[in-house]
Write a protein that holds these residues in place. Sequence first.
Motif, PDB file in Angstrom:
ATOM      1  N   VAL A  41       0.789  -1.142  -0.066  1.00  0.00           N
ATOM      2  CA  VAL A  41      -0.097  -0.078  -0.016  1.00  0.00           C
ATOM      3  C   VAL A  41       0.949   1.386   0.022  1.00  0.00           C
ATOM      4  CG1 VAL A  41      -1.796   1.333   1.274  1.00  0.00           C
ATOM      5  CG2 VAL A  41      -1.752  -1.197   1.095  1.00  0.00           C
ATOM      6  N   ARG A  42       1.751   1.235   0.648  1.00  0.00           N
ATOM      7  CA  ARG A  42       2.857   2.400   0.844  1.00  0.00           C
ATOM      8  C   ARG A  42       3.466   2.722  -0.864  1.00  0.00           C
ATOM      9  NH1 ARG A  42       6.256   4.163   5.284  1.00  0.00           N
ATOM     10  NH2 ARG A  42       7.841   4.662   3.842  1.00  0.00           N
ATOM     11  N   LEU A  43       3.642   1.768  -1.501  1.00  0.00           N
ATOM     12  CA  LEU A  43       4.317   1.900  -2.794  1.00  0.00           C
ATOM     13  C   LEU A  43       3.202   2.484  -3.810  1.00  0.00           C
ATOM     14  CD1 LEU A  43       6.155  -1.303  -3.657  1.00  0.00           C
ATOM     15  CD2 LEU A  43       7.258   1.116  -3.015  1.00  0.00           C
ATOM     16  N   MET A  44       1.754   2.028  -3.280  1.00  0.00           N
ATOM     17  CA  MET A  44       0.837   2.573  -4.199  1.00  0.00           C
ATOM     18  C   MET A  44       0.544   4.247  -3.910  1.00  0.00           C
ATOM     19  SD  MET A  44      -1.803  -0.276  -5.338  1.00  0.00           S
ATOM     20  CE  MET A  44      -1.932  -0.948  -3.405  1.00  0.00           C
ATOM     21  N   GLU A  45       0.545   4.286  -2.513  1.00  0.00           N
ATOM     22  CA  GLU A  45       0.571   5.665  -2.014  1.00  0.00           C
ATOM     23  C   GLU A  45       1.598   6.528  -2.668  1.00  0.00           C
ATOM     24  OE1 GLU A  45      -1.270   4.985   2.528  1.00  0.00           O
ATOM     25  OE2 GLU A  45       0.909   4.967   2.075  1.00  0.00           O
ATOM     26  N   ASP A  46       2.652   6.185  -2.738  1.00  0.00           N
ATOM     27  CA  ASP A  46       3.609   7.071  -3.557  1.00  0.00           C
ATOM     28  C   ASP A  46       3.590   7.271  -4.814  1.00  0.00           C
ATOM     29  OD1 ASP A  46       4.798   7.265  -0.780  1.00  0.00           O
ATOM     30  OD2 ASP A  46       6.296   5.669  -1.151  1.00  0.00           O
ATOM     31  N   ARG A  47       2.690   6.607  -5.505  1.00  0.00           N
ATOM     32  CA  ARG A  47       2.461   6.713  -6.876  1.00  0.00           C
ATOM     33  C   ARG A  47       1.327   7.968  -7.500  1.00  0.00           C
ATOM     34  NH1 ARG A  47       5.268   2.368  -9.451  1.00  0.00           N
ATOM     35  NH2 ARG A  47       4.846   3.163 -11.660  1.00  0.00           N
ATOM     36  N   ALA A  59      -4.227   8.128  -3.243  1.00  0.00           N
ATOM     37  CA  ALA A  59      -3.794   7.927  -1.870  1.00  0.00           C
ATOM     38  C   ALA A  59      -2.620   8.303  -1.757  1.00  0.00           C
ATOM     39  CB  ALA A  59      -3.893   6.187  -1.931  1.00  0.00           C
ATOM     40  N   GLY A  60      -2.405   8.852  -0.448  1.00  0.00           N
ATOM     41  CA  GLY A  60      -0.980   9.436  -0.269  1.00  0.00           C
ATOM     42  C   GLY A  60      -0.655  10.569  -1.099  1.00  0.00           C
ATOM     43  N   PHE A  61       0.308  10.724  -1.698  1.00  0.00           N
ATOM     44  CA  PHE A  61       0.852  11.788  -2.750  1.00  0.00           C
ATOM     45  C   PHE A  61      -0.233  11.806  -3.789  1.00  0.00           C
ATOM     46  CE2 PHE A  61       3.329  12.876  -6.348  1.00  0.00           C
ATOM     47  CZ  PHE A  61       3.572  14.409  -6.031  1.00  0.00           C
ATOM     48  N   CYS A  85      -6.184  11.942   4.305  1.00  0.00           N
ATOM     49  CA  CYS A  85      -6.168  10.696   3.925  1.00  0.00           C
ATOM     50  C   CYS A  85      -6.834   9.546   4.966  1.00  0.00           C
ATOM     51  CB  CYS A  85      -4.997  10.195   3.611  1.00  0.00           C
ATOM     52  SG  CYS A  85      -4.432  11.040   2.224  1.00  0.00           S
ATOM     53  N   ASP A  86      -7.202   8.467   4.358  1.00  0.00           N
ATOM     54  CA  ASP A  86      -7.869   7.453   5.412  1.00  0.00           C
ATOM     55  C   ASP A  86      -6.903   6.445   4.987  1.00  0.00           C
ATOM     56  OD1 ASP A  86      -9.912   9.423   5.990  1.00  0.00           O
ATOM     57  OD2 ASP A  86     -11.185   8.399   4.513  1.00  0.00           O
ATOM     58  N   LYS A 104       2.723  11.263   4.790  1.00  0.00           N
ATOM     59  CA  LYS A 104       3.002  11.025   3.432  1.00  0.00           C
ATOM     60  C   LYS A 104       2.407   9.314   3.132  1.00  0.00           C
ATOM     61  CE  LYS A 104       6.840   9.985   0.383  1.00  0.00           C
ATOM     62  NZ  LYS A 104       6.761   8.506   0.395  1.00  0.00           N
ATOM     63  N   ASN A 105       2.545   8.591   4.028  1.00  0.00           N
ATOM     64  CA  ASN A 105       2.072   7.146   4.035  1.00  0.00           C
ATOM     65  C   ASN A 105       1.011   6.948   5.117  1.00  0.00           C
ATOM     66  OD1 ASN A 105       5.344   6.848   2.951  1.00  0.00           O
ATOM     67  ND2 ASN A 105       3.625   6.203   1.668  1.00  0.00           N
ATOM     68  N   PRO A 106      -0.289   7.126   4.889  1.00  0.00           N
ATOM     69  CA  PRO A 106      -1.256   6.949   5.849  1.00  0.00           C
ATOM     70  C   PRO A 106      -1.335   5.538   6.325  1.00  0.00           C
ATOM     71  CG  PRO A 106      -2.196   8.251   4.015  1.00  0.00           C
ATOM     72  CD  PRO A 106      -0.870   7.744   3.460  1.00  0.00           C
TER      73      PRO A 106
END
Length: 515
Positions: free
Chosen positions: A106-112, A117-119, A131-132, A152-154
């Motif tokens: 999920v972190r990797l997808m938040e960074d995309r 999600a995220g950024f 974010c949730d 940055k990473n919920p």
Amino acid sequence: MCFREMTAKTVPLLLFQQSPSFAMATSSPPSTPDTSSEEWPLAPTTTSGGARNGDDLCAIYVHAGAGYHSPQNQRAHLEACNDAAKVAMALLKSGASAVDAVEMAVRLMEDREITNAGFGSNLTIDGKVECDATIVDYLGRSGAVGACPNVKNPISAARAVLEYQKERLSLRRTPPNLLVGIGAAEFAYDRGVSLVKDDYLISQPARARWLRWKHKLDLLRQKEQEDSGHFGDVESSEDDEDVRARVESLRMDAAESTPPKSATTAEASSSGKATSESTQLAECSCLKADARLDPLSKGPSSRLNVTPSSGLAVLNNPGERQINETGNEPVDDITDTVGAIAVDSRGHIAAGSSSGGIGLKSRGRIGPAALVNIGTAVIPADPGDPDQVSVATVTSGTGEHIITTSAAAICANRIYRIGESATNEPVMEEEILKRVIERDFMEHPGVKSSHCEASIGVLAVKRTSDGIYFWFCHNSDSFAVAAMNSRDTKPVCVMSRRSRHGSTAQGGRAFIYPQ
């Protein structure tokens, strides 16, 4: 190889009774089925005594949101799924827990930037990112944050809440499993999660969307005031000309900084979004219509299949449904959650979701990604169950409707209690998801009375002593999903598309433990 989109066709879904394993099912209406296959060698894992030992087998399943994914951006969405699955699998193979794998995916997808999600998340009515996120472990313990700013990473903030529950607090205090707003951000910071400034989370495309939507909203408010005969100041911080100029400027900047929709992975890397060699198209399995894939057990090859449901008027082309204001290219319309489900080498299951929410949402709005059993659900294995069945589900779609229907919990419970239904008739897992969407979701009084169009996508995973089974189903225009187990050499990624408005598309994959 290349990524390819699929649209639904009338082929019955391969039932589990007919074959103990089925491949990722997607939708597509080709005139000539492609029967090419990808060889995936499978070496049975046995103990020295010859008995089955599946303790080293693991799997990861991810999605990049239900909604409408434009064909031009399809590659970027599937690359996000591919990278997330591949890195999470590397963690699982190294002995990491299912919770670790879910958090990383999920972190990797938040960074995309391409995901909501995220950024790059959608902005609130006043131009902020909130974010949730939720993460649930194999015991059903959960950690969640809602309307969380400056993180940055919920999903990592949600993980911090989960880990805090394992601590024994003084004075018999009960640790929280959901924190919201600035309190969630402060808690995350105290637990080692770094905070960032508001602008750090806002991408140029997200800002351009917000300015465009805000301008439209201001014009509508002004028209309403004129029609009502009540004149007053419209809530606009800038003149119309200034807004138009900034929108055009940001649009130009976004076009320069965002990879073209048909860009190669190397071009995407130069846009500021870090990508690895694992996102090369050759590294990801291309699912073709009716393509034969080597099964994950020793049985015969299984085919890609899909079960579309009867729907309303036929849609000529899903890509015609989302056209931007200028009438040019179709645009993405993915407004909700990304998610992941993992099973580790110990047989433990975990799930997580993360979302930036809907655009122009009110400050403090909480979506299903922050709510356990709404956006994310896990049913732990019963210690007395010889089959050690556990189930996890994650959902994506129109958040308020998902909250109204408790979608994740309903799907998880129905799949866990396979064979049971509201009418006490036998039913298979893939049929369960379809029925939940068509009956429990779309026919819910609260959804039917809504002025907003309802859509949902569901990922479900069941882990038993025999194997790991994965299903997905959606009535949204499209659903980006990926699956990978420890015997795969690369993730299996697909953009599933429904065939027509009002229909559903579904599919799945089974990983049978070697005997």
